[in-house]
Design an enzyme around this catalytic site. Structure first.
Site, mmCIF file in Angstrom:
data_model
loop_
_atom_site.group_PDB
_atom_site.id
_atom_site.type_symbol
_atom_site.label_atom_id
_atom_site.label_comp_id
_atom_site.label_asym_id
_atom_site.label_seq_id
_atom_site.Cartn_x
_atom_site.Cartn_y
_atom_site.Cartn_z
ATOM 1 N N HIS A 120 0.754 -1.206 -0.110
ATOM 2 C CA HIS A 120 -0.017 0.179 0.014
ATOM 3 C C HIS A 120 0.788 1.148 0.070
ATOM 4 O O HIS A 120 0.736 2.277 -0.895
ATOM 5 C CB HIS A 120 -0.898 0.011 1.283
ATOM 6 C CG HIS A 120 -1.666 1.149 1.391
ATOM 7 N ND1 HIS A 120 -1.313 2.264 2.414
ATOM 8 C CD2 HIS A 120 -2.892 1.713 0.911
ATOM 9 C CE1 HIS A 120 -2.232 3.204 2.393
ATOM 10 N NE2 HIS A 120 -3.237 3.030 1.609
ATOM 11 N N GLU A 177 2.036 1.934 -3.304
ATOM 12 C CA GLU A 177 1.042 2.334 -4.349
ATOM 13 C C GLU A 177 1.234 3.903 -4.047
ATOM 14 O O GLU A 177 0.986 4.665 -5.122
ATOM 15 C CB GLU A 177 -0.372 1.804 -3.981
ATOM 16 C CG GLU A 177 -1.493 2.396 -4.663
ATOM 17 C CD GLU A 177 -2.680 2.597 -3.813
ATOM 18 O OE1 GLU A 177 -3.094 3.718 -3.848
ATOM 19 O OE2 GLU A 177 -2.767 1.662 -2.916
ATOM 20 N N HIS A 178 1.042 4.315 -2.905
ATOM 21 C CA HIS A 178 1.122 5.930 -2.761
ATOM 22 C C HIS A 178 2.391 6.514 -3.450
ATOM 23 O O HIS A 178 2.209 7.504 -3.810
ATOM 24 C CB HIS A 178 1.165 6.143 -1.162
ATOM 25 C CG HIS A 178 -0.206 5.968 -0.659
ATOM 26 N ND1 HIS A 178 -0.856 7.299 0.243
ATOM 27 C CD2 HIS A 178 -1.168 5.367 -0.734
ATOM 28 C CE1 HIS A 178 -2.017 7.027 0.639
ATOM 29 N NE2 HIS A 178 -2.370 5.688 -0.050
ATOM 30 N N GLU A 206 -3.511 8.403 8.012
ATOM 31 C CA GLU A 206 -4.565 7.335 7.366
ATOM 32 C C GLU A 206 -4.929 6.410 8.227
ATOM 33 O O GLU A 206 -6.066 5.771 8.301
ATOM 34 C CB GLU A 206 -4.187 6.959 5.924
ATOM 35 C CG GLU A 206 -5.177 6.318 5.189
ATOM 36 C CD GLU A 206 -4.423 6.064 3.751
ATOM 37 O OE1 GLU A 206 -4.515 4.761 3.376
ATOM 38 O OE2 GLU A 206 -3.877 6.856 3.109
#
Length: 427
Positions: A70, A73-74, A145
């Site tokens: 993840h 991905e960012h 987040e």
């Protein structure tokens, strides 16, 4: 040299093109004439559960921090000059990305400037740029987040359930990881994971809508460079058949308690076949779909509302039939579902009920081809799972009532289930 194969389904009167690109990338093009929009998705078979692996000639397994897929991905949206979102703003495309348990995908939709937007997509995903400074900055952003999603009731309900069901499998770990785990991520680790999983031979591109094979290949030929195929081996610890605990709860700010009930399947370290997955989807609809007896009963008694849902949750090394929703009395909902499953396992599912639900799924399958976003996502997902886009129709036609009854008996054990409940904060 690009190898292009046309794949047709005469019954649906639909077709798409499967391309083995010279770079090593698998490309799918699904032209839809008279559509005003186009959609593209570029994905890699790499998700949150892939925390222990070896790639290429490396003889040792590498263990990486939870949440790194993840995080990667960012980071890919950034570059030394302009980030991808700034570039997309110039073409008018709407862009996004997501990381799931077993894949990471980057996507955009547009009603014009398709080739320019596709160039951006293929360029930024194949041009990683990580530095210690940008990694540290992202750790703060994703850390916030993670704290926010920890307090999101629906997300908390799912992962509280998964932790109650799974002892060793990484599917119980939040896709974003933890604040502690992402603190261990470095630029070097990001490059190691990128080089292992973002090899074009481990990826796929699917495009659907108002486009042509020629348009897609013109961009792919321009941007993509040949990649040497390499073997990737994933490693998972053996998962016990039994759930970890029957019940788990968490207290958050909710107006009504949320529940999720999972019946853990003993999948023996592999993923289910397409036929098994489709059997489970039909089976769940019969057990507690909107037209089922138990759904109507629970609605009449005020036990559930329209948020109630049933899904088959599966992947490499995990599988579960999950029922979720809102209820002031989750224990009673669990009793109702247990009782209905036990009844159907004893009495069997009737041929009439099976045929009715099968026709419903057949209709939904066909209607899905009108949605270009869905078609492109199906192409990617089916390919990574070893299936073709039209395979589901053939498999669905072959499923019988006997198949569903056998699957019901073999895949669900009411004594091997967990329930998570998100209750209101204590005052």
């Amino acid at each position: 040299m690009n190898n292009i194969k046309e794949i047709k389904n005469e019954l649906l009167n639909e077709r798409y093109f499967e391309i083995d690109h010279s770079s090593g990338l698998k490309i799918f093009v699904y032209p839809k004439e008279n559509y005003s929009s186009s959609y593209a998705i570029f994905g890699t078979k790499y998700g949150s559960i892939d925390n222990c692996f070896k790639a290429g000639e490396n003889g040792e397994y590498t263990e990486v921090p939870e949440g790194i897929a993840h995080f990667l991905e960012h980071k890919l949206f950034e570059s030394e000059e302009r980030d991808a979102f700034t570039r997309y703003a110039e073409t008018g495309a709407s862009a996004n990305a997501y990381t799931s348990f077993d894949k990471t995908c980057y996507l955009f939709s547009c009603s014009g400037n398709f080739t320019a937007s596709l160039e951006i997509l293929l360029d930024f995903v194949t041009s990683p740029y990580f530095t210690p400074e940008t990694v540290k900055k992202e750790q703060g952003i994703i850390g916030q987040e993670i704290k926010m999603t920890d307090d999101e009731p629906g997300w908390a309900s799912l992962f509280t359930l998964l932790k109650a069901m799974y002892k060793t499998h990484p599917v119980s770990i939040d896709i974003a990881g933890t604040v502690q785990s992402i603190a261990e991520i470095s630029a070097e680790l990001l490059y190691e994971c990128y080089n292992a999983f973002y090899n074009l031979n481990n990826m796929a591109l699917a495009v659907a809508g108002n486009i042509s094979v020629r348009e897609v290949l013109t961009v792919a030929d321009k941007i993509l460079k040949p990649a040497k195929a390499q073997k990737i081996e994933r490693k998972f610890e053996e998962e016990p058949k039994e759930v970890v605990s029957k019940y788990a709860e968490k207290h958050l700010s909710v107006s009504r308690p949320l529940f999720a009930i999972g019946y853990k399947e003993d999948v023996q370290g592999v993923r289910r076949t397409l036929k098994q997955s489709m059997e489970s989807e039909i089976m769940l609809d019969i057990i507690a779909g909107r037209t089922s007896n138990v759904y109507e009963q629970m609605m009449d008694e005020g036990l559930i509302n329209t948020t109630f849902n049933a899904e088959y949750f599966e992947g490499e090394g995990f599988g579960a039939h999950i029922f979720s929703g809102e209820s002031e009395n989750p224990d009673e909902v669990r009793k109702c579902i247990d009782a209905e499953i036990s009844r159907l396992q004893t009495e069997g599912i009737s041929a009439d009920e099976f045929e009715r639900i099968k026709k419903k799924h057949y209709g939904e399958f066909i209607m899905g081809f009108d949605d270009v976003d869905a078609v492109a996502n199906y192409l990617i997902g089916d390919y990574f799972n070893g299936n073709g886009l039209f395979d589901g129709l053939e498999v669905l036609e072959s499923i019988t009532a006997e198949d569903i009854n056998r699957r019901l008996r073999e895949a669900i054990d009411v004594n091997n289930s967990s329930m998570s409940v998100i209750r209101r904060n204590k005052k």
